[in-house]
Design a protein around this motif. Structure first.
Motif, short mmCIF file in Angstrom:
data_model
loop_
_atom_site.label_atom_id
_atom_site.label_comp_id
_atom_site.label_asym_id
_atom_site.label_seq_id
_atom_site.Cartn_x
_atom_site.Cartn_y
_atom_site.Cartn_z
N MET A 24 0.83 -1.20 0.00
CA MET A 24 0.00 0.00 0.00
C MET A 24 0.87 1.26 0.00
SD MET A 24 -3.03 -1.26 2.60
CE MET A 24 -4.31 -0.10 2.12
N ALA A 25 1.94 1.24 0.78
CA ALA A 25 2.85 2.38 0.79
C ALA A 25 3.50 2.56 -0.57
CB ALA A 25 3.92 2.17 1.87
N ALA A 162 -8.01 7.24 4.20
CA ALA A 162 -7.73 5.81 4.11
C ALA A 162 -6.24 5.52 4.26
CB ALA A 162 -8.24 5.27 2.77
N LEU A 163 -5.92 4.26 4.45
CA LEU A 163 -4.52 3.85 4.53
C LEU A 163 -3.77 4.22 3.26
CD1 LEU A 163 -5.05 0.30 6.07
CD2 LEU A 163 -3.86 2.20 7.18
N SER A 164 -2.60 4.85 3.43
CA SER A 164 -1.74 5.26 2.32
C SER A 164 -2.43 6.20 1.35
CB SER A 164 -1.19 4.03 1.57
OG SER A 164 -0.33 3.30 2.42
N SER A 165 -3.44 6.92 1.82
CA SER A 165 -4.07 7.93 0.97
C SER A 165 -3.21 9.20 0.97
CB SER A 165 -5.48 8.25 1.48
OG SER A 165 -5.43 8.75 2.82
N ILE A 166 -3.50 10.08 0.03
CA ILE A 166 -2.71 11.31 -0.13
C ILE A 166 -3.65 12.51 -0.12
CG2 ILE A 166 -1.14 12.59 -1.62
CD1 ILE A 166 -0.29 9.89 -2.83
N THR A 167 -3.49 13.35 0.88
CA THR A 167 -4.22 14.61 0.98
C THR A 167 -3.28 15.72 0.52
OG1 THR A 167 -5.53 13.82 2.85
CG2 THR A 167 -5.41 16.21 2.52
N THR A 168 -3.69 16.49 -0.48
CA THR A 168 -2.84 17.52 -1.05
C THR A 168 -3.23 18.90 -0.53
OG1 THR A 168 -2.57 16.22 -3.08
CG2 THR A 168 -2.00 18.56 -3.19
N LEU A 169 -2.24 19.64 -0.06
CA LEU A 169 -2.43 21.00 0.43
C LEU A 169 -1.64 21.95 -0.45
CD1 LEU A 169 -1.94 20.39 4.27
CD2 LEU A 169 -4.07 20.27 2.96
N SER A 170 -2.17 23.15 -0.63
CA SER A 170 -1.48 24.17 -1.42
C SER A 170 -1.46 25.49 -0.66
CB SER A 170 -2.17 24.37 -2.78
OG SER A 170 -2.17 23.16 -3.53
N LEU A 171 -0.45 26.29 -0.94
CA LEU A 171 -0.33 27.62 -0.34
C LEU A 171 -0.73 28.62 -1.41
CD1 LEU A 171 0.67 29.00 2.31
CD2 LEU A 171 2.91 29.24 1.19
N ILE A 172 -1.84 29.34 -1.15
CA ILE A 172 -2.38 30.26 -2.15
C ILE A 172 -2.56 31.65 -1.54
CG2 ILE A 172 -3.59 28.35 -3.30
CD1 ILE A 172 -6.21 29.54 -2.11
N ALA A 196 -7.53 -0.33 -4.00
CA ALA A 196 -7.74 -1.69 -4.50
C ALA A 196 -7.21 -2.74 -3.54
CB ALA A 196 -7.06 -1.85 -5.86
N LEU A 197 -6.29 -2.34 -2.67
CA LEU A 197 -5.71 -3.26 -1.69
C LEU A 197 -6.42 -3.21 -0.35
CD1 LEU A 197 -1.96 -2.42 -2.40
CD2 LEU A 197 -3.19 -4.45 -3.18
N ALA A 198 -7.27 -2.20 -0.15
CA ALA A 198 -7.86 -1.95 1.16
C ALA A 198 -8.75 -3.09 1.64
CB ALA A 198 -8.66 -0.66 1.14
N ALA A 199 -9.37 -3.81 0.73
CA ALA A 199 -10.26 -4.90 1.13
C ALA A 199 -9.51 -6.00 1.87
CB ALA A 199 -10.97 -5.49 -0.08
#
Length: 207
Positions: A24-25, A162-172, A196-199
């Protein structure tokens, strides 16, 4: 991680990723590469499972992983316990009297403040390129709530993290401060490359 009993690991040491967790990583690292992100710096919580989650990203972009203690899991009275068992014990009930703080561990405001500080420093850590912060589900979600100016109290089952999810932040640029040139941090994306691996996973919120 392989966690069939649902133990709350918290800050306990010695808990690394399972083979599935490593896949997952790797999916998260592959997603960053596929999207042609120019990752210039990488920071991780000091816990083993986050450091192992950072390894595929470090390898993909040929950069070192720096440790930032502010990205760590919150303190929690229920650390090391199985929650469905712990909640049935009267001895633990006094720790659940104030879910708004929460009374069982580090205050949400404290989590938000340290995460916001780590995020601010991350933006200043490089001149160009992206910075990846590898943290844990609760700190990530509390940072999200803080940025959205939403109440901290929430149902853990409803966290979009979720596990190994990616939250994107921006500086505006801050639209409310056009003359001063001040900037604000906003959330601009969320992806779940390991969905796809979370199950197959037995944990739900390690990293």
């Amino acid at each position: 991680m392989f966690n069939p009993d649902g133990v709350l690991y918290g800050r306990r040491s010695g808990f690394g990723l399972s083979e599935l967790g490593k896949r997952m990583a790797q999916a998260a690292a592959d997603d960053l590469v596929a999207r042609h992100r120019s990752v210039a710096a990488l920071f991780a919580s000091p816990l083993q499972r986050t450091r192992e989650s950072a390894q595929p990203i470090a390898a993909a972009f040929e950069i070192p992983t720096a440790i930032d203690d502010r990205l760590i899991e919150p303190t929690n009275h229920f650390e090391g316990m199985v929650m469905r068992v712990a909640l049935r014990s009267p001895a633990n009930w006094p720790f659940m009297v104030n879910p708004m703080r929460p009374s069982w561990g580090e205050a949400y405001r404290s989590i938000a403040d340290r995460m916001r500080a780590a995020i601010a420093d991350a933006f200043n850590a490089v001149d160009t390129g992206d910075v990846v912060l590898v943290s844990h589900q609760l700190p990530i979600w509390v940072a999200h709530l803080s940025l959205e100016r939403r109440p901290f109290m929430h149902d853990p089952r409803r966290r979009r993290c979720a596990l190994s999810s990616i939250t994107t932040l921006s500086l505006i640029p801050d639209p409310r401060s056009e003359r001063t040139g001040q900037k604000i941090v906003v959330e601009t994306g969320y992806t779940d490359p390991a969905a796809a691996l979370a199950a197959e996973a037995t944990d739900v919120g390690a990293v």
